[in-house]
Design an enzyme around this catalytic site. Structure first.
Site, PDB file in Angstrom:
ATOM      1  N   ARG A 180      -1.624   8.282   4.406  1.00  0.00           N
ATOM      2  CA  ARG A 180      -1.944   9.031   5.628  1.00  0.00           C
ATOM      3  C   ARG A 180      -0.699   9.384   6.447  1.00  0.00           C
ATOM      4  NH1 ARG A 180      -6.677   4.966   7.410  1.00  0.00           N
ATOM      5  NH2 ARG A 180      -5.512   3.660   5.942  1.00  0.00           N
ATOM      6  N   ASN A 210      -1.449   3.852  10.694  1.00  0.00           N
ATOM      7  CA  ASN A 210      -1.830   4.495   9.435  1.00  0.00           C
ATOM      8  C   ASN A 210      -1.300   5.915   9.339  1.00  0.00           C
ATOM      9  OD1 ASN A 210      -3.435   2.307   8.315  1.00  0.00           O
ATOM     10  ND2 ASN A 210      -4.848   2.732   9.990  1.00  0.00           N
ATOM     11  N   GLY A 259     -12.651  -2.635   9.351  1.00  0.00           N
ATOM     12  CA  GLY A 259     -13.696  -3.542   8.900  1.00  0.00           C
ATOM     13  C   GLY A 259     -14.430  -4.090  10.123  1.00  0.00           C
ATOM     14  N   LYS A 270      37.082  11.314  18.505  1.00  0.00           N
ATOM     15  CA  LYS A 270      36.737  10.597  17.284  1.00  0.00           C
ATOM     16  C   LYS A 270      37.890   9.691  16.932  1.00  0.00           C
ATOM     17  CE  LYS A 270      38.063  11.237  13.343  1.00  0.00           C
ATOM     18  NZ  LYS A 270      38.581  11.767  12.077  1.00  0.00           N
ATOM     19  N   ALA A 302      52.765  23.831  29.540  1.00  0.00           N
ATOM     20  CA  ALA A 302      51.504  24.506  29.217  1.00  0.00           C
ATOM     21  C   ALA A 302      51.687  25.361  27.970  1.00  0.00           C
ATOM     22  CB  ALA A 302      51.073  25.375  30.396  1.00  0.00           C
ATOM     23  N   GLY A 313       0.827  -1.209   0.000  1.00  0.00           N
ATOM     24  CA  GLY A 313       0.000   0.000   0.000  1.00  0.00           C
ATOM     25  C   GLY A 313       0.857   1.253   0.000  1.00  0.00           C
ATOM     26  N   GLY A 346      -5.977  -3.646  -3.775  1.00  0.00           N
ATOM     27  CA  GLY A 346      -6.716  -4.279  -2.691  1.00  0.00           C
ATOM     28  C   GLY A 346      -5.920  -5.372  -1.989  1.00  0.00           C
ATOM     29  N   THR A 347      -6.292  -5.603  -0.733  1.00  0.00           N
ATOM     30  CA  THR A 347      -5.579  -6.587   0.078  1.00  0.00           C
ATOM     31  C   THR A 347      -5.748  -8.010  -0.477  1.00  0.00           C
ATOM     32  OG1 THR A 347      -7.492  -6.564   1.560  1.00  0.00           O
ATOM     33  CG2 THR A 347      -5.586  -5.283   2.236  1.00  0.00           C
ATOM     34  N   ALA A 391      44.084  20.291  30.311  1.00  0.00           N
ATOM     35  CA  ALA A 391      42.843  20.966  29.924  1.00  0.00           C
ATOM     36  C   ALA A 391      43.040  21.750  28.631  1.00  0.00           C
ATOM     37  CB  ALA A 391      42.396  21.893  31.053  1.00  0.00           C
TER      38      ALA A 391
END
Ligand code: UD1
Ligand code: CA
Length: 474
Positions: free
Chosen positions: A18, A234, A146, A357, A429, A14, A83-84, A386
């Site tokens: 919707r 749906n 249905g 990473k 540093a 289908g 159709g189904t 840091a």
């Protein structure tokens, strides 16, 4: 019954209008899998000899997914007839011509349907010698479904679609759940007789049930105990409702298995995630994909984690973590971003405002504050000062850095890759490290500091700074 005599047809042809989406409905995600993935996983777990998804709308995309994740499924294609009922006919054509076993029919948009429910429907179907068995649900609002029409003594008569129903039929609260078991030969012959004289001009699968009765065959309709299991999706409102319910059930299952979940309402766990005993999940945590958290680890509050392994007793707080491995007893966060290829060793630390990473950080090593570690390997028990940047990109290509064990790097360093720092080395540093540092050396390249005496008093007279300096001196 032998698994050789069971087929499952999954309707997924289908258009799903919707959803109002460029993506096919059955490919929308629910707890880490496309809707269709949930249904095909269930069909596969049943051990059926044939699993046949029926596709049409956006068939290339859906077929690609099916072939990748369910390679034994046989994909059938629906033709122009809508159709189904027609969809099932197309599915039947993909079965061996002499297949005469039971055929379960379900939909790619009914994701919570489970193996026990299908096994019990199949069991009742076979035991009673039925040509068709239909799963039904008694619902508060039957709009769109249905309706199940029964005789005064409760026997199934037919299914009438919402758009074909009269006022009395619309009052019926028992609806067709869209899940069936048929006898294959009976299903073939019944569908051959079904037309499309209805409000939608479609060949309805539901009419095959009435046709079988008409032929004198036995048909039963059985109500499901738990309506959520047959909830169809749906539109996106239903998707969100089903997602919330499934998540609640996933959380409950983990709670029963020994996981503390502070707030199931704000904790989202994919079906593919694995959790150990005494894991604690704090509020606002999302665990996705192949994430695996081992015993005693604490994750949250507010952690977004994808495809990540967390070992025993580790802690991850307020962080975004993808494709990473976090060692036993290690700690991450708050406010860090671990990207693919991050591996933090046992008792290591990736602290606050740190991005990593493709970074292997050894046991006991720490990157505690305000740093970027990309394409780097750090040994054991080292400390990165840091505000350190591993400069891995020269504008054209990425390069790697290696830092040894027991290294102490100063605050605000830049490591210009490719570069190697030996075991036990120090850096001062503010060093921009452009050349390799041998084991045990101290690297520094900061210009000597000059203090210009009384510069503020003479060059910025009349300012608060000059005033303060003057006061301090007198
Ligand atoms: C269908 C049932 C209805 C039931 C409801 C339960 C019919 C005629 N009606 O209605 O009785 O209450 O499901 O959710 O069967 N599909 C195809 N090819 C098509 C049309 C649909 O493969 O030509 C697939 C859809 O992709 C979907 C499933 O069949 O997965 C159901 O189709 P849908 O249009 O949602 O049927 P409903 O109107 O919900
Ligand atoms: Ca539907």
């Amino acid at each position: 019954m032998s698994e050789q005599r069971l087929a499952v047809i999954v309707l997924a042809a289908g258009s799903g209008t919707r959803m109002r989406s460029a993506k096919p409905k059955v490919m929308h995600e629910l707890a880490g899998l496309p809707l269709l993935g949930h249904v095909l996983a269930t069909a596969t777990s049943l051990g059926a000899a044939h699993v046949v998804p029926v596709v049409r709308h956006q068939k290339e995309l859906i077929s690609k997914y099916i072939s990748a994740y369910f390679p034994t499924a046989v994909i059938a294609e629906q033709d122009d007839v809508p159709g189904t009922g027609r969809a099932v006919e197309c599915g039947l054509e993909a079965l061996p011509a002499d297949f005469d076993g039971a055929v379960i029919v379900t939909s790619g948009d009914v994701p919570l349907l489970d193996v026990p429910t299908l096994e019990s429907l199949l069991g009742e179907h076979l035991a009673g010698g039925y040509a068709a068995s239909i799963l039904t649900a008694v619902v508060e609002d039957p709009t769109g479904y249905g309706r199940i029409i029964r005789s005064n003594d409760g026997k199934f008569i037919q299914i009438v679609e919402h758009r074909d129903a009269d006022a009395d039929q619309l009052e019926i609260a028992e609806v067709n759940a869209g899940v069936y078991v048929f006898d294959a030969a009976n299903l073939r012959s019944a569908l051959a007789k079904v037309g499309s004289h209805n409000a939608q001009g479609e060949k309805y699968l539901t009419d095959a049930a009435a046709e079988l009765l008409h032929q004198g065959k036995r048909v039963q309709a059985l109500a499901v105990a738990d309506n959520w299991l047959v909830a169809g999706i749906n539109d996106r409102v239903q998707l969100a409702e089903v997602a919330a319910e499934l998540n609640y059930r996933i959380c409950e299952a983990w709670q029963r298995a020994g996981v503390t979940i502070q707030d199931a309402g704000s904790t989202w766990i994919d079906v593919t995630v694995q959790l150990g005993e005494d894991v604690t999940l704090l509020a606002g945590t999302q665990l996705k994909g192949l994430t695996h958290i081992s015993a005693g680890a604490t994750v949250g509050p507010e952690v977004y984690m994808v495809d990540t392994q967390v070992a025993e007793g580790a802690t991850v707080v307020k962080s975004h973590v993808t494709g990473s491995i976090i060692g036993a007893g290690a700690s991450v966060g708050p406010f860090s971003f671990l990207r693919a290829g991050t591996e933090l060793g046992a008792d290591g630390k990736i602290g606050t405002f740190v991005e990593t990473k493709n970074a292997k950080i050894g046991a006991g090593s720490k990157v505690p504050h305000l740093s970027y570690v990309g394409d780097a390997t750090i040994g054991e028990q080292s400390n990165i000062g840091a505000g350190t940047i591993f400069a891995n990109y020269d504008g054209v290509a990425k390069h790697s850095s290696t830092v040894g064990s027991h290294v102490r790097t100063g605050s605000h360093n830049v490591f210009v890759a490719p570069i190697t720092i030996g075991d036990g080395a120090y850096t001062a540093a503010g060093t921009v490290v452009r050349r390799n540092v041998e084991a045990g050396d101290l690297a520094m390249n900061v210009a000597p500091q000059r203090n210009l005496a009384d510069w503020v008093i003479s060059k910025r007279p009349g300012t608060k700074a000059a005033e303060a300096a003057h006061k301090a001196k007198n």
